[in-house]
Design a protein around this motif. Sequence first.
Motif, short mmCIF file in Angstrom:
data_model
loop_
_atom_site.label_atom_id
_atom_site.label_comp_id
_atom_site.label_asym_id
_atom_site.label_seq_id
_atom_site.Cartn_x
_atom_site.Cartn_y
_atom_site.Cartn_z
N TYR A 118 1.68 4.76 1.29
CA TYR A 118 1.42 5.55 2.49
C TYR A 118 2.09 6.92 2.37
CZ TYR A 118 -0.13 1.28 4.78
OH TYR A 118 -0.81 0.13 5.13
N THR A 176 0.84 -1.19 0.00
CA THR A 176 0.00 0.00 0.00
C THR A 176 0.88 1.24 0.00
OG1 THR A 176 -1.68 -1.19 1.27
CG2 THR A 176 -1.84 1.20 1.26
N ALA A 232 1.20 -0.36 7.74
CA ALA A 232 1.31 1.08 7.99
C ALA A 232 2.49 1.40 8.90
CB ALA A 232 0.03 1.59 8.62
N CYS A 262 5.96 9.91 0.18
CA CYS A 262 5.15 8.70 -0.02
C CYS A 262 6.07 7.50 -0.27
CB CYS A 262 4.21 8.87 -1.20
SG CYS A 262 2.95 10.11 -0.92
N SER A 318 2.08 7.76 9.63
CA SER A 318 1.69 7.62 8.24
C SER A 318 0.17 7.66 8.12
CB SER A 318 2.23 6.33 7.65
OG SER A 318 1.55 5.21 8.19
N THR A 319 -0.28 7.88 6.90
CA THR A 319 -1.70 7.86 6.56
C THR A 319 -1.83 7.32 5.14
OG1 THR A 319 -3.70 9.21 6.29
CG2 THR A 319 -1.61 10.26 5.75
N THR A 320 -3.01 6.85 4.82
CA THR A 320 -3.25 6.41 3.44
C THR A 320 -3.76 7.56 2.57
OG1 THR A 320 -5.45 5.66 4.08
CG2 THR A 320 -3.69 3.99 4.03
#
Length: 143
Positions: free
Chosen positions: A4, A2, A21, A15, A25-27
């Motif tokens: 992040y 993914t 995760a 990124c 961090s965040t998506t």
Amino acid sequence: MTLYTIYDNDGSFWCEYHESAPANSTTLLYMDNFIKPRYNPATREFYEAATEQEIEDARKAAVPQTVSKMRFFLALYIIGITRAMVYDAINQIDDANLKEIILIKFDLSQDFDRNDEHLNLMAGVFGISQLELDNLFIAAWNN
């Protein structure tokens, strides 16, 4: 994997792809067009951290200094100013020397320079501000 957005305490971010995760961090992915983007994890928002001066400097750097005559007149036409209107305005100038200089520039130039005093004078005749003239040069460059 993914993608992040990973952020520092000062809000700067980058990124990376990860299996799980990572810390801080965040998506959420940055999709705005800021000069100095930052991320606020408390609000889960990206924001502009540039000062007004930095934003103005970046905007000015984006303005082309020259555009072709064809592109310039196309940009004028798009905002409702025709070549005939420009030449009518030039012919209204009382000062014969100034009129001739402007006619020579408008007739024989291959390109228009953003900072040319006579171009700026004619922009003023049509009520075009400096910011609007910048935007006109950007539009001319992009069409």
